[in-house]
Design a protein around this motif. Structure first.
Motif, PDB file in Angstrom:
ATOM      1  N   ALA A   8       0.849  -1.196   0.000  1.00 38.33           N
ATOM      2  CA  ALA A   8       0.000   0.000   0.000  1.00 38.33           C
ATOM      3  C   ALA A   8       0.887   1.250   0.000  1.00 38.33           C
ATOM      4  O   ALA A   8       2.006   1.244   0.509  1.00 38.33           O
ATOM      5  N   LEU A   9       0.380   2.333  -0.569  1.00 35.82           N
ATOM      6  CA  LEU A   9       1.106   3.588  -0.718  1.00 35.82           C
ATOM      7  C   LEU A   9       0.540   4.626   0.241  1.00 35.82           C
ATOM      8  O   LEU A   9      -0.658   4.909   0.218  1.00 35.82           O
ATOM      9  N   LEU A  10       1.406   5.191   1.070  1.00 35.00           N
ATOM     10  CA  LEU A  10       0.978   6.192   2.050  1.00 35.00           C
ATOM     11  C   LEU A  10       0.815   7.553   1.385  1.00 35.00           C
ATOM     12  O   LEU A  10       1.700   8.011   0.669  1.00 35.00           O
ATOM     13  N   THR A  11      -0.330   8.193   1.645  1.00 37.19           N
ATOM     14  CA  THR A  11      -0.549   9.560   1.211  1.00 37.19           C
ATOM     15  C   THR A  11      -1.005  10.378   2.407  1.00 37.19           C
ATOM     16  O   THR A  11      -1.512   9.830   3.391  1.00 37.19           O
ATOM     17  N   VAL A  12      -0.821  11.687   2.302  1.00 35.40           N
ATOM     18  CA  VAL A  12      -1.243  12.593   3.365  1.00 35.40           C
ATOM     19  C   VAL A  12      -2.040  13.730   2.740  1.00 35.40           C
ATOM     20  O   VAL A  12      -1.871  14.064   1.567  1.00 35.40           O
ATOM     21  N   ARG A  13      -2.914  14.318   3.563  1.00 35.70           N
ATOM     22  CA  ARG A  13      -3.695  15.475   3.109  1.00 35.70           C
ATOM     23  C   ARG A  13      -3.496  16.589   4.126  1.00 35.70           C
ATOM     24  O   ARG A  13      -3.680  16.399   5.326  1.00 35.70           O
ATOM     25  N   LYS A  14      -3.101  17.765   3.614  1.00 41.93           N
ATOM     26  CA  LYS A  14      -2.915  18.921   4.482  1.00 41.93           C
ATOM     27  C   LYS A  14      -4.268  19.501   4.885  1.00 41.93           C
ATOM     28  O   LYS A  14      -5.259  19.364   4.157  1.00 41.93           O
ATOM     29  N   LYS A  15      -4.292  20.188   6.008  1.00 44.13           N
ATOM     30  CA  LYS A  15      -5.508  20.868   6.453  1.00 44.13           C
ATOM     31  C   LYS A  15      -5.935  21.871   5.386  1.00 44.13           C
ATOM     32  O   LYS A  15      -5.119  22.609   4.859  1.00 44.13           O
ATOM     33  N   GLY A  16      -7.221  21.853   5.046  1.00 45.27           N
ATOM     34  CA  GLY A  16      -7.763  22.775   4.062  1.00 45.27           C
ATOM     35  C   GLY A  16      -7.579  22.359   2.618  1.00 45.27           C
ATOM     36  O   GLY A  16      -7.983  23.085   1.718  1.00 45.27           O
ATOM     37  N   SER A  17      -6.991  21.220   2.354  1.00 49.31           N
ATOM     38  CA  SER A  17      -6.770  20.747   0.984  1.00 49.31           C
ATOM     39  C   SER A  17      -7.635  19.527   0.709  1.00 49.31           C
ATOM     40  O   SER A  17      -7.979  18.779   1.623  1.00 49.31           O
ATOM     41  N   ILE A  18      -7.953  19.311  -0.560  1.00 47.84           N
ATOM     42  CA  ILE A  18      -8.666  18.090  -0.952  1.00 47.84           C
ATOM     43  C   ILE A  18      -7.708  17.064  -1.546  1.00 47.84           C
ATOM     44  O   ILE A  18      -8.083  15.932  -1.785  1.00 47.84           O
ATOM     45  N   GLN A  63       3.717  21.529 -11.148  1.00 50.70           N
ATOM     46  CA  GLN A  63       2.974  22.615 -10.518  1.00 50.70           C
ATOM     47  C   GLN A  63       2.389  22.160  -9.175  1.00 50.70           C
ATOM     48  O   GLN A  63       1.891  21.044  -9.049  1.00 50.70           O
ATOM     49  N   ALA A  64       2.473  23.032  -8.171  1.00 58.50           N
ATOM     50  CA  ALA A  64       1.900  22.736  -6.855  1.00 58.50           C
ATOM     51  C   ALA A  64       0.375  22.784  -6.937  1.00 58.50           C
ATOM     52  O   ALA A  64      -0.182  23.619  -7.656  1.00 58.50           O
ATOM     53  N   VAL A  65      -0.306  21.920  -6.199  1.00 62.02           N
ATOM     54  CA  VAL A  65      -1.773  21.919  -6.230  1.00 62.02           C
ATOM     55  C   VAL A  65      -2.380  22.884  -5.218  1.00 62.02           C
ATOM     56  O   VAL A  65      -3.508  23.325  -5.393  1.00 62.02           O
ATOM     57  N   ASN A  66      -1.660  23.221  -4.163  1.00 62.35           N
ATOM     58  CA  ASN A  66      -2.218  24.073  -3.115  1.00 62.35           C
ATOM     59  C   ASN A  66      -1.707  25.511  -3.125  1.00 62.35           C
ATOM     60  O   ASN A  66      -2.138  26.318  -2.311  1.00 62.35           O
ATOM     61  N   GLU A  67      -0.781  25.824  -4.031  1.00 57.69           N
ATOM     62  CA  GLU A  67      -0.215  27.168  -4.095  1.00 57.69           C
ATOM     63  C   GLU A  67      -0.195  27.634  -5.542  1.00 57.69           C
ATOM     64  O   GLU A  67       0.514  27.061  -6.368  1.00 57.69           O
ATOM     65  N   ALA A  68      -0.963  28.675  -5.851  1.00 54.30           N
ATOM     66  CA  ALA A  68      -1.047  29.194  -7.213  1.00 54.30           C
ATOM     67  C   ALA A  68       0.313  29.687  -7.690  1.00 54.30           C
ATOM     68  O   ALA A  68       1.097  30.246  -6.918  1.00 54.30           O
ATOM     69  N   GLU A  93      -3.882  16.844   8.067  1.00 50.60           N
ATOM     70  CA  GLU A  93      -5.197  16.521   8.606  1.00 50.60           C
ATOM     71  C   GLU A  93      -5.502  15.033   8.529  1.00 50.60           C
ATOM     72  O   GLU A  93      -6.209  14.495   9.373  1.00 50.60           O
ATOM     73  N   GLU A  94      -4.952  14.363   7.501  1.00 50.47           N
ATOM     74  CA  GLU A  94      -5.330  12.966   7.289  1.00 50.47           C
ATOM     75  C   GLU A  94      -4.192  12.182   6.660  1.00 50.47           C
ATOM     76  O   GLU A  94      -3.407  12.709   5.879  1.00 50.47           O
ATOM     77  N   VAL A  95      -4.139  10.918   7.003  1.00 53.38           N
ATOM     78  CA  VAL A  95      -3.238   9.943   6.398  1.00 53.38           C
ATOM     79  C   VAL A  95      -4.119   8.893   5.744  1.00 53.38           C
ATOM     80  O   VAL A  95      -5.097   8.443   6.342  1.00 53.38           O
ATOM     81  N   LYS A  96      -3.789   8.516   4.511  1.00 48.67           N
ATOM     82  CA  LYS A  96      -4.585   7.502   3.806  1.00 48.67           C
ATOM     83  C   LYS A  96      -3.642   6.553   3.074  1.00 48.67           C
ATOM     84  O   LYS A  96      -2.776   6.991   2.325  1.00 48.67           O
ATOM     85  N   TRP A  97      -3.823   5.265   3.337  1.00 49.45           N
ATOM     86  CA  TRP A  97      -3.079   4.246   2.605  1.00 49.45           C
ATOM     87  C   TRP A  97      -3.848   3.930   1.318  1.00 49.45           C
ATOM     88  O   TRP A  97      -5.015   3.558   1.365  1.00 49.45           O
ATOM     89  N   LEU A  98      -3.184   4.085   0.185  1.00 47.58           N
ATOM     90  CA  LEU A  98      -3.803   3.733  -1.091  1.00 47.58           C
ATOM     91  C   LEU A  98      -3.475   2.286  -1.417  1.00 47.58           C
ATOM     92  O   LEU A  98      -2.355   1.823  -1.210  1.00 47.58           O
ATOM     93  N   THR A  99      -4.468   1.614  -1.949  1.00 44.34           N
ATOM     94  CA  THR A  99      -4.280   0.249  -2.427  1.00 44.34           C
ATOM     95  C   THR A  99      -4.490   0.260  -3.931  1.00 44.34           C
ATOM     96  O   THR A  99      -4.982   1.244  -4.503  1.00 44.34           O
ATOM     97  N   TYR A 100      -4.151  -0.836  -4.571  1.00 47.13           N
ATOM     98  CA  TYR A 100      -4.359  -0.933  -6.014  1.00 47.13           C
ATOM     99  C   TYR A 100      -5.842  -0.919  -6.361  1.00 47.13           C
ATOM    100  O   TYR A 100      -6.207  -0.639  -7.490  1.00 47.13           O
ATOM    101  N   GLU A 101      -6.688  -1.173  -5.375  1.00 48.03           N
ATOM    102  CA  GLU A 101      -8.134  -1.162  -5.604  1.00 48.03           C
ATOM    103  C   GLU A 101      -8.769   0.211  -5.386  1.00 48.03           C
ATOM    104  O   GLU A 101      -9.794   0.513  -5.988  1.00 48.03           O
ATOM    105  N   ASN A 102      -8.197   1.062  -4.529  1.00 44.17           N
ATOM    106  CA  ASN A 102      -8.874   2.324  -4.200  1.00 44.17           C
ATOM    107  C   ASN A 102      -8.206   3.598  -4.718  1.00 44.17           C
ATOM    108  O   ASN A 102      -8.772   4.672  -4.597  1.00 44.17           O
ATOM    109  N   TYR A 103      -7.013   3.512  -5.281  1.00 43.11           N
ATOM    110  CA  TYR A 103      -6.270   4.730  -5.614  1.00 43.11           C
ATOM    111  C   TYR A 103      -6.962   5.618  -6.640  1.00 43.11           C
ATOM    112  O   TYR A 103      -6.775   6.830  -6.636  1.00 43.11           O
ATOM    113  N   GLN A 104      -7.789   5.070  -7.494  1.00 41.88           N
ATOM    114  CA  GLN A 104      -8.450   5.880  -8.527  1.00 41.88           C
ATOM    115  C   GLN A 104      -9.584   6.748  -7.978  1.00 41.88           C
ATOM    116  O   GLN A 104     -10.048   7.646  -8.658  1.00 41.88           O
ATOM    117  N   GLN A 105     -10.007   6.509  -6.745  1.00 39.89           N
ATOM    118  CA  GLN A 105     -11.073   7.302  -6.145  1.00 39.89           C
ATOM    119  C   GLN A 105     -10.541   8.461  -5.303  1.00 39.89           C
ATOM    120  O   GLN A 105     -11.317   9.159  -4.656  1.00 39.89           O
TER     121      GLN A 105
END
Length: 127
Positions: A8-18, A63-68, A93-105
């Protein structure tokens, strides 16, 4: 790129970001990219890692996604962790493990989508 022993691949989400991205951050003055990674993983996730457990993967700019009007210049490493709970700290704000089944969502940051995801998917095909 942080993966666990199940792949599984670890991802993180910053506060205020999608967007989900790789853990890490900006290099401080007189730091090497590896030193910055070790510091950032401790600050963001409470991880204590040895430099010998990290493998260099490459560099990428996008290009950064959270900074214009901002470009990310990244040095990317790979770290494999045991399957243990990871708790977000600092600006995360969040940690999410991506799997080969859920990464596209999951909405992914450009760096993750352009550089890391293809490597991760290639590893699945070679298993």
């Amino acid at each position: 790129m942080i993966t666990n022993t199940s792949g599984a691949l670890l991802t993180v989400r910053k506060k205020g970001s999608i967007y989900y991205m790789m853990a890490g951050g900006k290099i401080e003055k007189e730091e090497t990219p590896l030193e910055a990674l070790i510091r950032e993983l401790h600050e963001e996730l409470g991880l204590v890692i040895a430099p010998s457990t990290v493998t260099y993967l490459g560099i990428h700019q996008t290009q950064a996604v959270n900074e214009a009007n901002t470009w990310v210049h990244a040095t990317i490493f790979h770290l494999i962790l045991p399957e243990t709970p990871i708790v977000p700290h600092a600006e995360l704000e969040e940690v999410k493990w991506l799997t080969y089944e859920n990464y596209q969502q999951v909405p992914l940051a450009h760096l993750l989508e352009e550089f890391t995801l293809p490597l991760w998917l290639k590893n699945k095909k070679s298993q």
